[in-house]
Design a protein around this motif. Sequence first.
Motif, PDB file in Angstrom:
ATOM      1  N   ARG A 181      58.345  28.268   4.349  1.00  0.00           N
ATOM      2  CA  ARG A 181      59.692  27.872   4.770  1.00  0.00           C
ATOM      3  C   ARG A 181      59.700  26.446   5.317  1.00  0.00           C
ATOM      4  NH1 ARG A 181      60.221  33.445   6.136  1.00  0.00           N
ATOM      5  NH2 ARG A 181      59.262  33.111   8.178  1.00  0.00           N
ATOM      6  N   ASP A 184      59.559  24.044   2.499  1.00  0.00           N
ATOM      7  CA  ASP A 184      60.877  23.936   1.870  1.00  0.00           C
ATOM      8  C   ASP A 184      61.798  23.037   2.695  1.00  0.00           C
ATOM      9  OD1 ASP A 184      62.685  24.788  -0.263  1.00  0.00           O
ATOM     10  OD2 ASP A 184      63.766  25.855   1.325  1.00  0.00           O
ATOM     11  N   SER A 185      61.691  23.128   4.022  1.00  0.00           N
ATOM     12  CA  SER A 185      62.513  22.275   4.890  1.00  0.00           C
ATOM     13  C   SER A 185      62.160  20.804   4.690  1.00  0.00           C
ATOM     14  CB  SER A 185      62.307  22.666   6.356  1.00  0.00           C
ATOM     15  OG  SER A 185      62.766  23.972   6.606  1.00  0.00           O
ATOM     16  N   LYS A 188      63.665  19.538   1.450  1.00  0.00           N
ATOM     17  CA  LYS A 188      65.112  19.341   1.499  1.00  0.00           C
ATOM     18  C   LYS A 188      65.509  18.069   2.247  1.00  0.00           C
ATOM     19  CE  LYS A 188      66.362  24.229   1.160  1.00  0.00           C
ATOM     20  NZ  LYS A 188      66.935  25.411   1.869  1.00  0.00           N
ATOM     21  N   SER A 230      57.607  21.140  12.612  1.00  0.00           N
ATOM     22  CA  SER A 230      59.025  21.372  12.872  1.00  0.00           C
ATOM     23  C   SER A 230      59.638  20.213  13.650  1.00  0.00           C
ATOM     24  CB  SER A 230      59.199  22.681  13.647  1.00  0.00           C
ATOM     25  OG  SER A 230      60.554  22.905  13.966  1.00  0.00           O
ATOM     26  N   ASP A 237      65.426  14.426  10.097  1.00  0.00           N
ATOM     27  CA  ASP A 237      66.694  14.883   9.521  1.00  0.00           C
ATOM     28  C   ASP A 237      67.867  14.254  10.274  1.00  0.00           C
ATOM     29  OD1 ASP A 237      68.821  16.161   8.398  1.00  0.00           O
ATOM     30  OD2 ASP A 237      68.017  18.192   8.657  1.00  0.00           O
TER      31      ASP A 237
END
Length: 252
Positions: A181, A184-185, A188, A230, A237
Motif C-alpha cells: 500500500r 502504491d502511495s 500515486k 509515510s 504530497d
Amino acid sequence: MGEMGGSDSGPVGVSPQRSVLFAQVINAEPRMSFDESGLMQQPGAKGSVGKVFLGDVARAALRSMGTHGPPHFSQEPGFDEQTWNLVCSTEEVEMSISSRHYWGFGLFSRCFLNEIVVEGSLQTRARCAMDIVASLGRNPWEPTRVRAFERATSGSMASHTSSWEGLISVARESMSDDIARMQDSIRKVRGIEEGSEDLLDSAEESLERAREALADNNAPAVDRALSRASGMVLRADPRSDLGSMERDLLGD
C-alpha cells in the motif's frame, strides 16, 4: 523423568479468538519480584514479598505486547521460583503465561517450558508470535527433549511448528500488504510536484529497508521503516496538510 502433567488443549495457532503456544525456555533470567497482591516488580522494589525467575521466553512475550499493564501472578512461585502463572493485558490483547518443568525435575533452566495463551484479534496475536521469535533469535517451539515436550503439551512437533509458523505467516502477509500500500502511495504522488522526487526516493529507500526487515521477521524495524516512508510521502504530497505547510514555509 520428573515430568509434569500434559496440557489439556495442545497448541492452537491461527484461530478466530485464541492462540495457545508452547515454548522451550533456555535462560531463566531475568529474576523479578512480586508484592503481596501478586503484581510483578523489579528486584528489591519496596513491598516485595517473593522472587521469581521470569525467563527469556516470558520476557520476550511481555515485550511483544507493547505498552501493557503490570503483569499479575495468578499462581505465585513457591519453593521453585521458575514455576508460576501470570496474566497481562492491553486494550487489544490478553496474555497468560505459565511456566513449568517437563523433564529433569526442573533442575536446569532447559527443563522448563512456557505455555502462552493469547486472546484478541488474529492480527495482534500473529504480531505477538512474530515479535517473540524475533526477540529470542531462535525457534521457541524446538525443545530440548522432543518426546517429553510432546507429552507435556499434548501436541506433536508438527502441530507446534504449524501453530507458530501459521501465526508468523499471518503477520508477514499483513506487513507485506502494508508495504504494498505504501508503494502504491508513492507511485500515486510521483509526478504531481516536481520538487518532491528526492523525498519520494527517500521513501523508496525506506520501503527497501522495510522489505529487508520483513525478510528477517523483524516487525519493529518494519514499522519504523514504514513510518519513515509515510512521513516522506506526506511531505512530498502537495495535497496533504503537511506537504502544503512545508511549501508555505519554503515560500513555494
